[in-house]
Design an enzyme around this catalytic site. Sequence first.
Site, PDB file in Angstrom:
ATOM      1  N   LYS A  61      -3.665  -3.511  16.180  1.00  0.00           N
ATOM      2  CA  LYS A  61      -4.061  -2.139  15.576  1.00  0.00           C
ATOM      3  C   LYS A  61      -5.139  -1.261  16.311  1.00  0.00           C
ATOM      4  O   LYS A  61      -5.343  -0.086  16.226  1.00  0.00           O
ATOM      5  CB  LYS A  61      -4.345  -2.227  13.978  1.00  0.00           C
TER       6      LYS A  61
ATOM      7  N   SER B  99      -7.010  -0.620  10.668  1.00  0.00           N
ATOM      8  CA  SER B  99      -8.061  -1.945   9.382  1.00  0.00           C
ATOM      9  C   SER B  99      -9.350  -2.507  10.447  1.00  0.00           C
ATOM     10  O   SER B  99      -9.396  -2.255  11.379  1.00  0.00           O
ATOM     11  CB  SER B  99      -6.945  -3.156  10.350  1.00  0.00           C
TER      12      SER B  99
ATOM     13  N   ASP C 144      13.790   1.109  11.062  1.00  0.00           N
ATOM     14  CA  ASP C 144      13.371   0.574  11.813  1.00  0.00           C
ATOM     15  C   ASP C 144      12.491   1.498  12.427  1.00  0.00           C
ATOM     16  O   ASP C 144      13.021   2.435  12.655  1.00  0.00           O
ATOM     17  CB  ASP C 144      13.471  -0.497  12.220  1.00  0.00           C
TER      18      ASP C 144
ATOM     19  N   TYR D 269      -2.687  -8.901  15.437  1.00  0.00           N
ATOM     20  CA  TYR D 269      -3.207  -8.759  14.682  1.00  0.00           C
ATOM     21  C   TYR D 269      -3.936  -7.276  14.558  1.00  0.00           C
ATOM     22  O   TYR D 269      -3.599  -5.925  14.866  1.00  0.00           O
ATOM     23  CB  TYR D 269      -3.156  -9.136  13.024  1.00  0.00           C
TER      24      TYR D 269
ATOM     25  N   ILE E  15       0.976  -1.224   0.390  1.00  0.00           N
ATOM     26  CA  ILE E  15      -0.073  -0.148  -0.466  1.00  0.00           C
ATOM     27  C   ILE E  15       0.879   1.266   0.221  1.00  0.00           C
ATOM     28  O   ILE E  15       0.614   2.732  -0.471  1.00  0.00           O
ATOM     29  CB  ILE E  15      -0.729  -0.039   1.378  1.00  0.00           C
TER      30      ILE E  15
ATOM     31  N   LEU F 110       3.319  -5.561  10.501  1.00  0.00           N
ATOM     32  CA  LEU F 110       3.175  -6.673  10.620  1.00  0.00           C
ATOM     33  C   LEU F 110       1.800  -6.635  10.156  1.00  0.00           C
ATOM     34  O   LEU F 110       1.236  -6.381  10.911  1.00  0.00           O
ATOM     35  CB  LEU F 110       3.837  -7.924  11.258  1.00  0.00           C
TER      36      LEU F 110
END
Length: 338
Positions: free
Chosen positions: A153, A124, A58, A149, A12, A83
Site C-alpha cells: 500500500k 490503509s 483483472d 501488505y 468494501i 489482496l
Amino acid sequence: MKVLVTGGLGYIGSHTCVQLIAAGHQPIVIDNLSNSKLEVLNRVEAISGVRPVFHQGDVRDEAFLAGVFAEYDVQAVIHFAGLKAVGESVAKPLEYYDNNVNGSLVLARAMRSAGVKNIIFSSSATVYGDPQEVPITEDAPTGATTNPYGRSKYMVEECFRDLFAAEDDWSITLLRYFNPVGAHSSGTMGEDPQGIPNNLMPFIAQVAVGRREKLAVFGDDYPTPDGTGVRDYVHVVDLADGHLAALNALTDKAGLHIYNLGTGKGSSVLDMVHAFSAACGHDVAYEVQPRRPGDIAECWASTAKAEQDLGWKAQRDVSQMTVDTWRWQSQNPQGYQE
C-alpha cells in the site's frame, strides 16, 4: 457520474456501490472474483433496485481495462482491487506486490490512455507502520511498515505521489482505512472471506455462528489496557460514505489528497469479543496464542481532516458494528451462496 469500481464485488466495494447508486451515480464494476462471488451483484440489486454493470476481469490486464474504458464514459475510478490480509502477505509477498502494486500501475496507465485522471485509492493505516503516537494524523511518518501488505500500500501511494508530481492535472485521493467491520443493515451483505478469515471480526462471527470452534487471540502482553491489540474499527457503510464524500468533494479538483477513515477511537481485541458476545447473546470462545509477526500494539486515527475537508464523520459505534455483523452472519451462516 459513471464510476469505475475495481474490486466492486468485494466487501468494501459492494457496500460502496450501494451508496453510489443511492446518491445517483452509476458504478461500473470490475472484479476477478478471486475473493468475491457473483451473488453479490444480486444482493446489491435487491438493496438498491439497480443492477450494476459488471465485467469479470483483472486490473493487471491492460487490454481488458482498455476495453472497459472504451465502452463507458468513465469519469472517476475507485480502486479497491487487491489482496488485503496482513498475515497472508508475510507468507506470500510476491503475490501481494504483483496484485497490489503492479495492478495499480497497470490501472493508472490504462486511465491515462483513456484520459481519466480522477482516482480514489483504497489505502490503509498500515502505511504508518508502528506509530510513534496516537491518534495518527495524515502527516505522520509513513513507510516503516511491518508487513508486505502494508509495504504494498505504501509503494502504491508513493507511485501515485510521483505520478502527481509529474502530471499535476490528476486528482488522486488516498484513503487510509483503519479496520473495516460491520455489514449492511439489511443483513444481506457483509464480509465473506474465502477459507479461514484473516481479519478479526469475520472470525469472531464464524465462531459465534458455530462454523469455527474458537477465536485465536494473538498476544495478551501488549502495552495496552487489557494486553490485547487496540485498533480503530470503522463500520463498512461509514467507509462507503467516506468514498462518496471524497468523490463529491474532490473529483476534478487536481491535487494529491490524503485522508484517514476511522472513528478516532481504539478498541481492543477483547473489547470486540465482549461486544460481539452481547450482540449474539452468548459467549464467544477464544484462546490466547503468541503474537503474530507484523502486528503492532495500538493504532487509531485522527479524523479531523476528513471531517473538516469532506464533511465526513463515522456515525456507527462498536455496538452497531457487532449487531450488524451478527445479523449478516446469522442470516447467512455459510456466507454468500450462489
